[in-house]
Structure formats: C-alpha cells, structure tokens
Write an enzyme that holds these catalytic residues in place. Structure first.
Site, PDB file in Angstrom:
ATOM      1  N   PHE A 165      41.605  43.857  41.088  1.00  0.00           N
ATOM      2  CA  PHE A 165      41.579  42.465  41.561  1.00  0.00           C
ATOM      3  C   PHE A 165      42.709  42.139  42.524  1.00  0.00           C
ATOM      4  CE2 PHE A 165      44.843  41.854  38.319  1.00  0.00           C
ATOM      5  CZ  PHE A 165      45.660  40.911  38.920  1.00  0.00           C
ATOM      6  N   LYS A 174      32.166  49.251  43.992  1.00  0.00           N
ATOM      7  CA  LYS A 174      32.150  48.232  42.937  1.00  0.00           C
ATOM      8  C   LYS A 174      33.494  47.514  42.941  1.00  0.00           C
ATOM      9  CE  LYS A 174      33.472  47.660  38.969  1.00  0.00           C
ATOM     10  NZ  LYS A 174      33.871  46.231  38.981  1.00  0.00           N
ATOM     11  N   GLU A 205      35.342  42.430  39.392  1.00  0.00           N
ATOM     12  CA  GLU A 205      34.479  41.301  39.034  1.00  0.00           C
ATOM     13  C   GLU A 205      35.261  39.988  39.029  1.00  0.00           C
ATOM     14  OE1 GLU A 205      35.727  43.555  37.223  1.00  0.00           O
ATOM     15  OE2 GLU A 205      35.909  43.066  35.089  1.00  0.00           O
ATOM     16  N   SER A 211      44.248  49.952  36.645  1.00  0.00           N
ATOM     17  CA  SER A 211      45.247  50.209  35.601  1.00  0.00           C
ATOM     18  C   SER A 211      45.200  51.667  35.138  1.00  0.00           C
ATOM     19  CB  SER A 211      44.982  49.288  34.412  1.00  0.00           C
ATOM     20  OG  SER A 211      43.715  49.605  33.853  1.00  0.00           O
ATOM     21  N   CYS A 254      50.828  46.518  42.738  1.00  0.00           N
ATOM     22  CA  CYS A 254      51.168  47.794  42.085  1.00  0.00           C
ATOM     23  C   CYS A 254      52.498  48.300  42.592  1.00  0.00           C
ATOM     24  CB  CYS A 254      50.083  48.827  42.325  1.00  0.00           C
ATOM     25  SG  CYS A 254      50.011  49.350  44.032  1.00  0.00           S
ATOM     26  N   GLU A 262      53.625  47.565  31.808  1.00  0.00           N
ATOM     27  CA  GLU A 262      53.495  46.967  33.135  1.00  0.00           C
ATOM     28  C   GLU A 262      53.173  45.490  32.913  1.00  0.00           C
ATOM     29  OE1 GLU A 262      50.021  48.119  35.422  1.00  0.00           O
ATOM     30  OE2 GLU A 262      51.115  47.859  37.304  1.00  0.00           O
TER      31      GLU A 262
END
Ligand code: NAD
Length: 508
Positions: free
Chosen positions: A160, A184, A187, A237, A292, A392
């Site tokens: 995301f 993909k 979402e 992740s 990240c 994290e």
C-alpha cells in the site's frame, strides 16, 4: 440491507478489473471499502476477484504472450516512451488520487510517482539493457553468442505504501523485456495503480499484455501457484513475502521478494549537525514513517548522544495534517487498524522502559477529527530487546540508541534481523569507507538518509529484507525477466571438412 450513512454518495464508484484490454466490473460478492485516511470518506469499493476472473486474467496474459514476445525491441521501447509522456501529463491528477487514498502529502505523492517514472524512462533503454554477448572464433570458424529472451507470464504483488512507484518497478520492466504481466495492487489503495494501468493502455500496451486483478491472500496464492505463471515479483511485509517466496518457489517459479525493514541512521559526532539532524527527522517522519526506507532507528555515537533535544525540536516543528493541506509534512496512517497498531507499539515502548521524548499520540488535527493521525514520536534509551526495536513499527516513531564507537554502531546494525537501508552521517571519509565496507545492509547512504538507488542500479536488500537474488528494477530486473540462450554456431562452405569426423567433446 443496512442504510447508507448520510455522508456517502448515492452510489460509490467501484474499482474495475483490467482483463484482456477491457476495464470490467467484477462479479464477486466480496468487496472492500477504499477509505480516505484523513477523513474516513469512502472513495470507492474494490472487488476481491473471483477464481474465474483470476483465471481469465492469467489466460489473457498467456494468449497475449504468444504474439507480444515477437514484437520488436523498438516497438516495446516506444510504448514506454509514450507511457512516460502520459505519466508526466497526468502527474497532478495521479498525485491527487494517491493522496486521497493513501494519505501522504501531495508533494510526496508526486515524488512517489516520479521515482516510478524514472523506471519507465530507464525501460526505454531496453535495447541496450537486453543486449547479449558475442564471442568470435572460440574454435576454428565457431562463434558463441548469448541472447536474452522473455520468460512468459509474470505476476506482481504490490504494497500500500507506494501505489505508484512499486507497480512501476514491476510491469514496465517485465513488458519491455517481452513478457506479459498480471498485477495485483494493494487492496488498500488500488485506484492510483489503476490510473497507471489505464495510461499503459493509452500508451499502446495491447490487450492481455497487462492484466490487473484485485484481492488479498486468495488472489496472491493463485498467482504464486498457477502453472501458467513463471515469475513472481513481490514487495511488502516480511511475513507475507516469506510465504510468497516459499509458495512461488515450491511451484517452480522465479521469485523476488522485497520485504520489511528497520533502518538505522548512524550519526557520528563529526557530522554536519544541522543538516544531518534535518535529514534524520525528514527520513523518520516523512510519509508518516510508512516507507520501507524510513529511518526508524537513530544510533547516536559518542558526543552525538547529547543531540536528542535538537532532534526533538526538529520533529516538533513538523506539521501533521491531511496531505492536501498547505505546508503538510506528514499525513495520516493508512487505516484505523494501522493507527491502533502503532499506538499499541508506543504503549509497549513506554511499558518496557524506553524514554518517551516526544509523544504524537492523540494529536488534534484541526478540520480532520476522524483522521488516522499520530504525530512524530521519539523514544530514547531504546535497547535491542524492546518490542519497539524488534518490530517494524511503520509509523512516525523514531527509536534513539547510543553507542560509544563506530564499531559498536556497526555491530548494532548488523545484529538487527533486517537489512534494507541504512545511513551514516559524518565528515570523515575514512569512517564512511569503513561503514560501507562492513555494514550488512542493501542500501547504504553516506549523508543521504533515504538512499533508494536510481534505476540505472537496482533496489536490493539483505537478510530479513529480501528473498531471491535479483532486484526489481535496473539491470537485475532485465535478468529476472529474461532467460539466457547460448548459440554455438559454425557455417560450412562447400570446401569445409572441419577436420573430419570429431568424436570428442572438444570443438576443433
Ligand atoms: P503486506 O505484506 O501486508 O501486503 C503486500 C501485498 O501482499 C498486498 O498486495 C496484499 O494484498 C498482499 N497480502 C497481504 N496479506 C497477505 C497474505 N496473508 N497472503 C498473501 N498475500 C497477502 O504489506 P503492506 O502493509 O501493504 O506494505 C508495507 C510493508 O511493505 C512494510 O513491511 C514495508 O517495509 C514493506 N515494503 C518493502 C519495500 C522494499 O522494497 N523492501 C518497499 C515497500 C514496502
């Protein structure tokens, strides 16, 4: 059916699937709201594609590969040239969509798009990037050459936090190398990615060469196990990436997984203080820490351990508000769940004995009472056993630690399970040289806080931050998305005997 809340428009737009060159409505019964994280307004609904829709997307890519793989290098490069032009044309529109669904500031949304655009620009150089090798006269009249060819239907699964940059790390390189692609997106914010997919169609990507499906674990597992998919590129992740890598590998696919992080900035006492602390604060709190490559740990060495008050002051001066507000430095977290998780981690830090130097929990943001906001938060006295150090956090939370020496700081960084990014702040060339040589982290910045490499190089990572040897863009992506074929060739003319019958393996 439950009554719709007043604030919702009569009909909420739905995100389409891109299958075989057409934007289509899903027939699924499973939908998820896409929510503006600053206001909680429902912007649209995204479908979780049905098994039949996933199958149709993969079948479309398989069919398209049969012709797309034969298109000329120039044809593919020109489509990428057009795509970069269209992205520039629509930058403001895409950035506005990105800010609405993801929350980052408008300036940072443009930055997200720009870092992806750089990959599209680089993809235009495919003719040079994909060039093979040729060695003449390896034996009498024999030449050997190696050519790179596309591998087939590839898949991409994106997170995301960079809904423009990361899809653009993936499909342009795959396509320009002659593959077809099923993407993909996350979402949580798929609308930005759909705008890019629409631009790809406008740029001339033929039907089926790029398909886009939506969903969660079910869609991901299908892409990682489907027999017609040959390679999977994942960014997200470490927990999900590890699963994706195992599943894709078990099913015989190439896989690359770029995963989670805990990025340390090491600050030496000889660093240019103000510039270094500005860099530290920007990298820790920009994008609300949802990068990240965000700096989430500062290791202050020697006398730099005294610099905590200045870091707190810089953090305090940052403006937390909706990404659309003028002067915004950081926006909201992506979801209420993310806010609850980050808040709980801050509580854990307090309970486990870290010193809370700045507390961004519960801040009031005028005009946005429902937003998922947490302001810059700083802990000092953090130790490796604390939950806030081990996990994290993915929020605007900076953990400060102390070290006596550079050696001690390097040992701290190398003992952390993640190896995504790190930075050293110093004016000593010798210290910088030692750091870059000894540190076990993929991206190293020397007085650069977020050292994401430009696409002439490749994004990388080590240990818990990456699985697979090849990175998602740059030359490594060309290697990931192609297979090498070698040709050993000799041409006879009428007079040739090539030395008679040769029953050995040696070329003569
Ligand atoms: P995530 O792992 O939750 O989701 C990534 C993708 O996996 C999404 O498309 C999601 O739909 C899918 N997914 C989620 N749960 C799944 C499951 N159980 N099984 C299969 N698929 C699943 O990551 P996120 O929260 O969207 O993104 C943030 C994470 O991504 C952070 O850990 C961040 O460090 C990492 N990240 C890494 C890089 C990098 O280059 N190393 C870049 C950006 C983000």
């Amino acid at each position: 059916m439950a009554a719709q809340p007043q604030s919702l428009p009569a009909t909420i737009p739905t995100v389409k699937l891109l299958i075989d060159g057409a934007l289509v409505d899903s027939k699924t019964t499973e939908w998820r709201d896409i929510v503006n994280p600053a206001t909680q307004e429902v912007l649209a609904r995204v479908p979780f594609a049905t098994p039949e829709e996933l199958e149709a997307a993969i079948a479309s890519s398989k069919k398209a590969f049969a012709t797309w793989r034969h298109t000329s290098v120039g044809t593919r490069a020109r489509i990428m040239l057009k795509l970069q032009e269209l992205i520039r044309r629509d930058t403001k529109r895409i950035a506005a969509c990105l800010t609405a669904e993801q929350g980052k500031t408008l300036a940072d949304a443009e930055g997200d798009l720009f870092r992806g655009l750089e990959v599209v620009e680089h993809a235009c150089a495919v003719g040079t990037l994909e060039m093979g090798e040729h060695l003449e006269q390896v034996a009498n009249g024999v030449d050997v050459y190696a050519i790179r060819q596309p591998i087939g239907v590839c898949a991409g699964i994106s997170p995301f936090n960079f809904p423009a940059m990361i899809p653009l790390w993936m499909f342009p390189m795959a396509l320009v190398c002659g593959n077809t692609f099923v993407l993909k997106p996350s979402e949580q914010d798929p609308m930005t990615t759909m705008l890019l997919a629409e631009l790809a169609l406008e740029a001339g990507v033929p039907p089926g060469v790029l398909n886009v499906v939506h969903g969660g674990k079910g869609a991901v597992d299908t892409l990682c196990s489907h027999p017609d998919i040959v390679a999977v590129s994942f960014v997200g992740s470490t927990m999900v990436g590890t699963h994706v890598y195992r599943l894709a590998s078990q099913n015989g696919k190439r896989a690359q997984c770029m995963m989670g992080a805990k990025n340390h900035a090491v600050v030496l006492p000889d660093a240019a203080k103000d510039a270094s602390l500005n860099a530290l604060a920007g990298a820790a709190f920009g994008a609300a820490g949802q990068r990240c490559m965000a700096i989430s740990v500062g290791v202050l060495v020697g006398a730099a351990r005294q610099w905590v008050p200045e870091i707190v002051e810089k953090a305090r001066s940052l403006k937390t508000t909706a990404g659309t507000e003028p002067g915004a430095d950081l926006g909201p977290l992506i979801s209420t769940a993310a806010l609850a998780r980050v808040t709980a981690l801050v509580e854990a830090g307090v309970k486990e004995g870290a010193k809370l130097e700045l507390d961004g929990r519960g801040i009031a943001v005028p005009g946005y009472p429902k937003g998922n906001f947490i302001g810059p938060t700083i802990f000092s006295g953090v130790t490796p056993s604390m939950t806030i150090y081990r996990e994290e956090i993915f929020g605007p939370v900076l953990c400060l630690m102390g070290a006596e020496t550079l050696d001690e700081a390097i040992a701290i960084v190398n003992a952390n399970p993640f190896g995504n990014g790190t930075g050293l702040f110093t004016r000593s060339g010798a210290a910088a040289r030692k750091f870059q040589h000894e540190i076990d982290v993929g991206q190293v910045g020397i007085n650069v806080p977020i050292p994401v490499p430009v696409p002439h190089f490749s994004f990388t990572g080590s240990r818990g931050s990456k699985l697979g040897d090849l990175g998602p863009y740059g030359k490594q992506a060309v290697h990931f998305y192609t297979q090498v074929k070698t040709v050993t060739a000799r041409w006879f003319d009428e007079a040739s005997t090539a030395g008679g019958v040769n029953t050995t393996i040696a070329l003569k």
